[in-house]
Design a protein around this motif. Structure first.
Motif, PDB file in Angstrom:
ATOM      1  N   UNK A  82      -2.336 -64.899  20.576  1.00 55.79           N
ATOM      2  CA  UNK A  82      -1.621 -65.658  19.553  1.00 55.79           C
ATOM      3  C   UNK A  82      -2.353 -66.938  19.154  1.00 55.79           C
ATOM      4  N   UNK A  83      -3.082 -67.535  20.084  1.00 54.19           N
ATOM      5  CA  UNK A  83      -3.797 -68.768  19.774  1.00 54.19           C
ATOM      6  C   UNK A  83      -4.862 -68.595  18.715  1.00 54.19           C
ATOM      7  N   UNK A  84      -5.412 -67.374  18.583  1.00 55.76           N
ATOM      8  CA  UNK A  84      -6.431 -67.103  17.575  1.00 55.76           C
ATOM      9  C   UNK A  84      -5.832 -66.614  16.256  1.00 55.76           C
ATOM     10  N   UNK A  85      -4.573 -66.192  16.288  1.00 57.06           N
ATOM     11  CA  UNK A  85      -3.971 -65.561  15.118  1.00 57.06           C
ATOM     12  C   UNK A  85      -3.046 -66.499  14.326  1.00 57.06           C
ATOM     13  N   UNK A  86      -2.403 -67.414  15.022  1.00 54.95           N
ATOM     14  CA  UNK A  86      -1.433 -68.311  14.390  1.00 54.95           C
ATOM     15  C   UNK A  86      -1.890 -69.756  14.528  1.00 54.95           C
ATOM     16  N   UNK A  87      -1.416 -70.593  13.629  1.00 57.91           N
ATOM     17  CA  UNK A  87      -1.705 -72.029  13.726  1.00 57.91           C
ATOM     18  C   UNK A  87      -0.634 -72.661  14.603  1.00 57.91           C
ATOM     19  N   UNK A  88      -0.836 -72.548  15.928  1.00 60.78           N
ATOM     20  CA  UNK A  88       0.193 -72.989  16.867  1.00 60.78           C
ATOM     21  C   UNK A  88       0.300 -74.503  16.935  1.00 60.78           C
ATOM     22  N   UNK A  89      -0.808 -75.205  16.810  1.00 62.57           N
ATOM     23  CA  UNK A  89      -0.736 -76.669  16.841  1.00 62.57           C
ATOM     24  C   UNK A  89       0.140 -77.173  15.691  1.00 62.57           C
ATOM     25  N   UNK A  90      -0.083 -76.615  14.501  1.00 58.99           N
ATOM     26  CA  UNK A  90       0.722 -77.000  13.345  1.00 58.99           C
ATOM     27  C   UNK A  90       2.179 -76.651  13.571  1.00 58.99           C
ATOM     28  N   UNK A  91       2.447 -75.416  14.020  1.00 57.85           N
ATOM     29  CA  UNK A  91       3.831 -74.987  14.173  1.00 57.85           C
ATOM     30  C   UNK A  91       4.558 -75.831  15.218  1.00 57.85           C
ATOM     31  N   UNK A  92       3.933 -76.050  16.358  1.00 56.11           N
ATOM     32  CA  UNK A  92       4.582 -76.832  17.418  1.00 56.11           C
ATOM     33  C   UNK A  92       4.855 -78.246  16.950  1.00 56.11           C
ATOM     34  N   UNK A  93       3.906 -78.826  16.209  1.00 56.03           N
ATOM     35  CA  UNK A  93       4.114 -80.178  15.678  1.00 56.03           C
ATOM     36  C   UNK A  93       5.215 -80.191  14.635  1.00 56.03           C
ATOM     37  N   UNK A  94       5.288 -79.148  13.793  1.00 56.37           N
ATOM     38  CA  UNK A  94       6.343 -79.082  12.783  1.00 56.37           C
ATOM     39  C   UNK A  94       7.722 -79.047  13.430  1.00 56.37           C
ATOM     40  N   UNK A  95       7.858 -78.296  14.507  1.00 57.19           N
ATOM     41  CA  UNK A  95       9.140 -78.253  15.211  1.00 57.19           C
ATOM     42  C   UNK A  95       9.504 -79.640  15.726  1.00 57.19           C
ATOM     43  N   UNK A  96       8.530 -80.334  16.325  1.00 56.39           N
ATOM     44  CA  UNK A  96       8.792 -81.678  16.832  1.00 56.39           C
ATOM     45  C   UNK A  96       9.142 -82.646  15.695  1.00 56.39           C
ATOM     46  N   UNK A  97       8.476 -82.478  14.557  1.00 64.02           N
ATOM     47  CA  UNK A  97       8.711 -83.393  13.439  1.00 64.02           C
ATOM     48  C   UNK A  97      10.119 -83.231  12.852  1.00 64.02           C
ATOM     49  N   UNK A  98      10.744 -82.074  13.076  1.00 66.53           N
ATOM     50  CA  UNK A  98      12.136 -81.921  12.646  1.00 66.53           C
ATOM     51  C   UNK A  98      13.027 -82.996  13.273  1.00 66.53           C
ATOM     52  N   UNK A  99      12.605 -83.514  14.400  1.00 67.09           N
ATOM     53  CA  UNK A  99      13.388 -84.511  15.135  1.00 67.09           C
ATOM     54  C   UNK A  99      12.711 -85.878  15.173  1.00 67.09           C
ATOM     55  N   UNK A 100      11.641 -86.031  14.375  1.00 66.51           N
ATOM     56  CA  UNK A 100      10.989 -87.330  14.285  1.00 66.51           C
ATOM     57  C   UNK A 100       9.884 -87.562  15.286  1.00 66.51           C
ATOM     58  N   UNK A 101       9.465 -86.523  16.018  1.00 63.13           N
ATOM     59  CA  UNK A 101       8.361 -86.648  16.961  1.00 63.13           C
ATOM     60  C   UNK A 101       7.080 -86.079  16.352  1.00 63.13           C
ATOM     61  N   UNK A 102       5.952 -86.384  16.989  1.00 63.66           N
ATOM     62  CA  UNK A 102       4.639 -85.891  16.546  1.00 63.66           C
ATOM     63  C   UNK A 102       4.327 -86.317  15.110  1.00 63.66           C
ATOM     64  N   UNK A 103       4.833 -87.472  14.709  1.00 63.10           N
ATOM     65  CA  UNK A 103       4.566 -88.001  13.368  1.00 63.10           C
ATOM     66  C   UNK A 103       3.392 -88.973  13.451  1.00 63.10           C
ATOM     67  N   UNK A 104       2.315 -88.740  12.717  1.00 66.06           N
ATOM     68  CA  UNK A 104       1.173 -89.660  12.768  1.00 66.06           C
ATOM     69  C   UNK A 104       1.581 -91.084  12.409  1.00 66.06           C
ATOM     70  N   UNK A 105       1.002 -92.026  13.140  1.00 70.83           N
ATOM     71  CA  UNK A 105       1.245 -93.434  12.851  1.00 70.83           C
ATOM     72  C   UNK A 105       2.407 -94.052  13.591  1.00 70.83           C
ATOM     73  N   UNK A 106       3.138 -93.270  14.394  1.00 71.25           N
ATOM     74  CA  UNK A 106       4.280 -93.798  15.136  1.00 71.25           C
ATOM     75  C   UNK A 106       3.877 -94.016  16.602  1.00 71.25           C
ATOM     76  N   UNK A 107       4.174 -95.194  17.121  1.00 74.33           N
ATOM     77  CA  UNK A 107       3.913 -95.512  18.539  1.00 74.33           C
ATOM     78  C   UNK A 107       5.123 -95.093  19.364  1.00 74.33           C
ATOM     79  N   UNK A 108       5.011 -93.964  20.027  1.00 77.09           N
ATOM     80  CA  UNK A 108       6.147 -93.432  20.773  1.00 77.09           C
ATOM     81  C   UNK A 108       6.318 -94.088  22.138  1.00 77.09           C
TER      82      UNK A 108
END
Length: 404
Positions: free
Chosen positions: A363-389
């Protein structure tokens, strides 16, 4: 003041807390991503009502309407306030941020936190339209995804289900463990039984959309040329058995039939229109709950990369068509199609090929997992560039004052 450091904690794709600063930045980024209007809106913009304004495509409709079409009006959503133990929901913080941007751009936008299915919320909206917005409504966007609906007349509560129709559905699906490692596994969903289909249609079909139109029409609040759009999805043949051919698909078919009925009525009543808008795939809080959808969207991004069209760009196009900036283009079923980029034969063939090969090892070679995992986190305000968590953040953010 309730400042604290908020770390992402989740159960599967569901996060227990949301990050206010991350949600605010996401809203700002969405606003900046909206193409500038051909000309600066002059005077008062059109009056719009967005039902389901705090998340997913409803949020995109709100922001694109404000930034591109210069709308003013009302957003309705149902969110939880922050408490001593928990942050507010992500939609709570996104709404506060959207209201702030609207004020900064001199847009008169009011946000109501309440049950869109209830008569009391409909009354509150109608009163605001009459008292604050000149007694007219130009546009209504309907984007509600809910697990249940209580009929305000009978008191009956209906519950929607995600089930295939006719036979069990076995599919691959994508999950992540507590450390974020991906796993592709197979799940089986039993078919609808009893009144599952009727219950799902009662929640997610066109009944409440039509009730909104009836309620506002009875109050004489629909402007000449009034237009309304309900947001929908068709999706890939790879997910059709659980989506378009399943219980949710039955609800979408009812939504589209409702659009045809409303279109005829509104044409006679105010020279108006009713359409469904079929949007493309996206990572949303609703879509991640559907078996197979997470895997499909990850593979789709792997095929398309940056060519995957985000919700904010799609909704900007919808507003252009609704407002007449571009011609209103409909398919044979009377639907606006914003998903054509996703459903071309070439794209679907490439996704299907990757789907067949998808395993935990590949799956790591077939799907953009980094993007997808970050998108899920961004639904809740995490993994947003420029934010000091690591920095404390104020969680007790007030709901936008509807009187200002």
């Amino acid at each position: 003041m309730s400042e604290r450091v908020i770390n992402p904690r989740s159960r599967g794709f569901l996060f227990l807390d949301s990050h206010p600063a991350g949600c605010e930045r996401l809203v700002e980024d969405m606003w900046q991503a909206v193409p500038a209007p051909p000309s600066a809106p002059g005077g008062d913009g059109p009056v719009a009502l967005v039902i389901g304004s705090s998340a997913g495509y409803g949020l995109a409709a709100t922001i694109a309407g404000l930034a591109r079409a210069g709308i003013r009006g009302i957003g309705v959503c149902f969110e939880k306030a922050p408490t001593e133990r928990r942050t507010g929901t992500a939609g709570w913080y996104r709404t506060a941020a959207t209201a702030g941007l609207a004020r900064a751009h001199s847009r008169d936008m009011v946000f109501l936190n309440g049950d869109a299915f209830s008569n009391s919320t409909k009354d509150q909206v109608a009163d605001l339209l009459a008292e604050r917005f000149g007694g007219r409504l130009d546009y209504l966007i309907y984007s509600v995804a809910a697990p249940r609906r209580t009929d305000p007349d009978t008191g009956t509560t209906y519950a929607s289900v995600l089930k295939p129709i006719g036979e069990p559905y076995r599919t691959k699906t994508l999950v992540f463990d507590d450390q974020g490692a991906p796993e592709v596994k197979e799940v089986e969903t039993q078919p609808a039984e009893g009144d599952d289909i009727d219950q799902t249609v009662a929640v997610m079909g066109g009944t409440d959309w039509e009730r909104w139109i009836d309620h506002l029409a009875d109050r004489g609040l629909l402007a000449d040329g009034f237009s309304t759009a309900a947001l929908s999805y068709i999706g890939s043949p790879l997910t059709a058995a659980i989506y378009r051919q399943g219980t949710i698909g039955a609800a979408k078919a009812h939504l589209e039939a409702t659009a045809r009925t409303l279109d005829e009525r509104l044409g006679k009543l105010v020279g108006g229109r009713a359409v469904t808008s079929v949007n493309g795939a996206a990572v949303t809080q609703s879509s991640t709950a559907i078996p197979g959808i997470a895997l499909y969207v990850g593979l789709l991004r792997g095929v398309l990369g940056q060519a995957l069209v985000p919700p904010i760009a799609q909704l900007a196009k919808l507003w252009d068509q609704l407002t007449g900036a571009h011609p209103l283009t409909l398919d044979d079923e009377g639907r606006v199609r914003l998903d054509t980029w996703e459903l071309t034969d070439s794209v679907q063939a490439h996704v299907a090929e990757r789907w067949k090969k998808a395993t935990t090892d590949t799956i790591g070679q077939l799907a953009d997992l980094d993007w997808f995992h970050a998108e899920v986190q961004r639904l809740y305000g995490f993994a947003v560039p420029g934010i000091d968590y690591t920095a404390p953040v104020e969680t007790d953010v007030p709901w936008p004052d509807p009187t200002t």
